[in-house]
Design an enzyme around this catalytic site. Structure first.
Site, mmCIF file in Angstrom:
data_model
loop_
_atom_site.group_PDB
_atom_site.id
_atom_site.type_symbol
_atom_site.label_atom_id
_atom_site.label_comp_id
_atom_site.label_asym_id
_atom_site.label_seq_id
_atom_site.Cartn_x
_atom_site.Cartn_y
_atom_site.Cartn_z
ATOM 1 N N SER A 477 -1.043 -4.045 17.435
ATOM 2 C CA SER A 477 -1.196 -5.110 16.440
ATOM 3 C C SER A 477 -2.678 -5.820 16.874
ATOM 4 O O SER A 477 -3.641 -4.820 16.796
ATOM 5 C CB SER A 477 -0.419 -6.125 16.244
ATOM 6 O OG SER A 477 -0.633 -6.944 14.858
ATOM 7 N N ASP A 564 3.945 0.931 7.745
ATOM 8 C CA ASP A 564 3.328 -0.404 8.234
ATOM 9 C C ASP A 564 2.842 -1.219 6.969
ATOM 10 O O ASP A 564 1.871 -1.074 6.387
ATOM 11 C CB ASP A 564 2.310 -0.301 9.173
ATOM 12 C CG ASP A 564 2.124 -1.562 10.064
ATOM 13 O OD1 ASP A 564 2.175 -2.679 9.343
ATOM 14 O OD2 ASP A 564 1.504 -1.387 11.161
ATOM 15 N N HIS A 596 5.482 -1.580 11.671
ATOM 16 C CA HIS A 596 4.701 -1.979 12.341
ATOM 17 C C HIS A 596 5.006 -2.161 13.801
ATOM 18 O O HIS A 596 5.712 -3.070 14.404
ATOM 19 C CB HIS A 596 4.182 -3.683 11.919
ATOM 20 C CG HIS A 596 3.157 -4.404 12.606
ATOM 21 N ND1 HIS A 596 1.938 -3.996 12.558
ATOM 22 C CD2 HIS A 596 3.040 -5.563 13.353
ATOM 23 C CE1 HIS A 596 1.094 -4.699 12.949
ATOM 24 N NE2 HIS A 596 1.665 -5.536 13.477
#
Length: 646
Positions: A477, A564, A596
């Site tokens: 991320s 995602d 994600h």
């Protein structure tokens, strides 16, 4: 070929670190009669239930066959468990009520493309739940009062554009929270004549770490956290009629963390503070013996993760650096602790390495709370300092509005076992360390936030921990973005990098945030850059690694989930396309059934197997051979660089 790392510690199998735990996520029913936990059923994590004191009689309550249960919670009636479910990581969660006697599951949010959350449960209304979901408007979820047994739902509040609501135990919506264009936070309350009326405001610099708590007491007060007039967020009692605030607790090192409250009176009993380690502090003398007992129990840092209605029994989750999580039943009357399980008993005799908290000073004097883990035995003479320089992984956390903490970390254990030093840094913009610290990251993506990471690496080099020629950067991320940004900004600093679901183009990242984040868009714009202004748009483009792809000089591995909703697949696709256009090699692994991050163990293990070979090739660490079916059991699609993995 890099110098080979030697270590006497036996190799810990990847499957033992990243496969399903045997059990995790324990909770006790409000009446204290049952224990629930997550455990694998045919290889997929499901909710199991057992009578308290008889875990050997546990039976599955859910029957997911592909993707594990992402979250669950006991209903207050002690007869149902509320279970979340999404599809292949799309984060469109539905909430199901599962009857613990019959096993019947009812979808309480039977709508297409809905994202639902549990907003409130109450002792006063045990057969009901307040759910929030965005079926009416994808951007702004409304509140619904739902009968858990029948599924009958009634909207109680339509959301006109607020970020969140605060609800009392009688299911009255007492407050709403909204973020203003300047980044300030306003708390409003309903007024029969005027609608929503503002009554509390936090300035932009306070808004990220301040806010009202859902602890509305019978005496007309509630709790708030506020950093107004100070640096760290303190705990206050707020009089709802006058607005008077009374300080309850504060710590100059870090924000107030978890707060333990009386479940009836809502009086605060204890609070936690996490600077280097997480510690509880009693506010009510009645809980001091409980804290003393648990602190002396030698179970590591702990948290009360579930409590019975009468508050006589707590489920305690423990977190120690060299012991994967365990769960216990704590009897407050008897002052006794009964272990429920170890989450990964197969690691009981594994050579797990100690984690060392360290404070690193950034170039501008900011103190960076960081965590260093070294290969087992490498620092026998001086704990925390290896006898020789090691290859090192700089492991960057996501968010960036999150933080690294002390405790068991499977990535630290995996990588140190392979011969690497591992360093995790709470760079500026990380949370929990005060408003100056979190706001120091505003408009500093790929600048001061990256400088903090570089300063931490230089500290490790100067301290003779890291071999400067063999340092890698890795993260997911925001950590993936930091990998791309630092490798393009500093082309020769790192020997290689691993980006997992990291954004490459801040302009398209902000243009495609999930619709349910619309109410906090101003937070992103204030922190990253505002694309609605010429200066902001220029900033976003300047800090986007995709536009600097031609500067990349070292090997890069990218992992991405196709579903995602936060960092779209297009973020990784763009970066890969830009690198290919410049003739720069990259390895790109896509998982079509992930979002994600990689939730399915088969996929996580496969990507880590690829990562392990990648790091060994560039840093010289050890690598467990890839198993015959380790990749084929996953859904991994190696779209670029397959030849580099042979």
């Amino acid at each position: 070929m890099q110098e080979t790392v030697s270590t006497e510690a036996p190799l810990i199998p990847r499957a033992a670190l990243f496969g399903n735990p045997s059990r995790r996520g324990a909770a006790i029913s409000p009446d204290g009669r049952h224990i629930t936990f997550l455990a694998p059923l045919d290889g997929v994590m499901n909710v199991f239930i057992a009578p308290r004191g008889a875990l050997d009689q546990a039976k599955p309550l859910t029957h997911e066959t592909k993707r594990g249960v992402p979250f669950y919670q006991w209903a207050q009636d002690s007869g149902h468990v509320l279970v979340g479910r999404d599809t292949d990581g799309d984060e469109n969660f539905h909430v199901h009520a599962v009857d613990i006697t019959t096993g019947h599951a009812r979808d309480l949010t039977p709508h297409e493309n809905v994202r639902a959350e549990i907003a409130k449960l109450s002792l006063q209304h045990p057969g009901e739940v307040i759910l929030s979901h965005n079926a009416r408007n994808p951007q702004f979820p409304d509140l619904y009062r739902v009968d858990i047994t029948t599924g009958a739902a009634t909207m109680i509040t339509e959301n006109p554009g607020f970020a969140a609501f605060a609800i009392d135990d009688d299911f009255n919506v007492r407050c709403a929270i909204a973020f203003q264009p300047d980044g300030s936070q306003i708390t409003l309350r309903p007024d029969p004549a005027s609608g929503w009326v503002p009554f509390l405001q936090f300035a932009p610099e306070d808004a990220m770490i301040s806010g009202i708590e859902e602890n509305f007491a019978p005496d007309g007060t509630t709790l708030i956290r506020s950093s107004a007039g100070r640096d760290t967020s303190a705990l206050y009692r707020l009089a709802l009629d006058t607005g008077e605030q009374t300080l309850i607790a504060a710590d100059d090192r870090a924000d107030i963390g978890g707060v333990l409250v009386d479940q009836i009176t809502k009086a605060p009993l204890a609070y936690s503070v996490n600077y280097e380690r997480n510690r509880y502090v009693a506010l009510d003398p009645a809980v001091q013996p409980d804290l003393d007992y648990l602190d002396a129990a030698n179970i590591g840092d702990w948290v009360a993760q579930s409590r019975t209605d009468d508050d006589k029994l707590w489920v305690i989750g423990s977190n120690a650096d060299t012991a994967p999580g365990a769960a216990y039943i704590y009897d407050r009357t008897a002052k006794s602790l009964e272990k429920l399980y170890d989450s990964r008993p197969e690691l009981a005799d594994a050579p797990l390495a100690a984690m060392h908290p360290v404070i690193i000073e950034a170039r501008d004097g900011l103190k960076l709370v960081s965590y260093l883990t070294l290969p087992k035995g490498s620092d026998a003479a001086t704990p925390g300092r290896p006898s020789r320089k090691l290859p090192m992984i700089l492991l960057v956390h996501g968010g960036p509005w999150a933080r690294d903490e002390f405790g068991y970390n499977p990535y630290h254990q995996w990588l140190t076992n392979r011969g690497y030093a591992v360093l995790s840094v709470n760079f500026r913009a990380s949370t929990g360390l005060g408003k100056s610290f979190v706001n120091a990251g505003n408009n500093e993506w790929a600048r001061a936030m990256d400088d903090d990471l570089l300063d931490a690496v230089d500290w490790a080099i100067t301290a003779n921990i890291a071999d400067p020629a063999r340092v890698a950067i890795m993260g997911g991320s925001y950590g993936g973005y930091a990998t791309l940004a630092s490798m393009t900004r500093n082309p020769t600093k790192f020997a290689c990098g691993v980006d997992i679901v990291g954004p490459s183009n801040l302009e398209t990242l902000l243009a495609t945030i999930p619709p349910y984040w619309e109410s906090i868009r101003t937070i992103f714009q204030r922190s990253i850059g505002n694309p609605d202004t010429a200066d902001g748009l220029a900033l976003l483009r300047d800090r986007s690694p995709v536009h600097l792809a031609d500067r990349l000089a070292r090997s890069l591995l990218i992992g991405q989930g196709a579903n995602d909703p936060r960092v779209k697949q297009a973020e990784s696709d763009q970066m890969v396309a830009a690198l290919k256009a410049k003739g720069i090699p990259v390895t790109y692994v896509l998982f079509p059934d992930e979002g994600h991050g990689f939730a399915r163990p088969e996929n996580n293990i496969a990507f880590n197997a690829i990562t392990e070979q990648f790091l060994a090739a560039h840093l010289g660490g050890r690598a467990e051979p890839i198993g015959a079916d380790e990749i084929s059991r996953s859904t991994a699609q190696i779209l670029e660089g397959a030849d580099t993995l042979r």
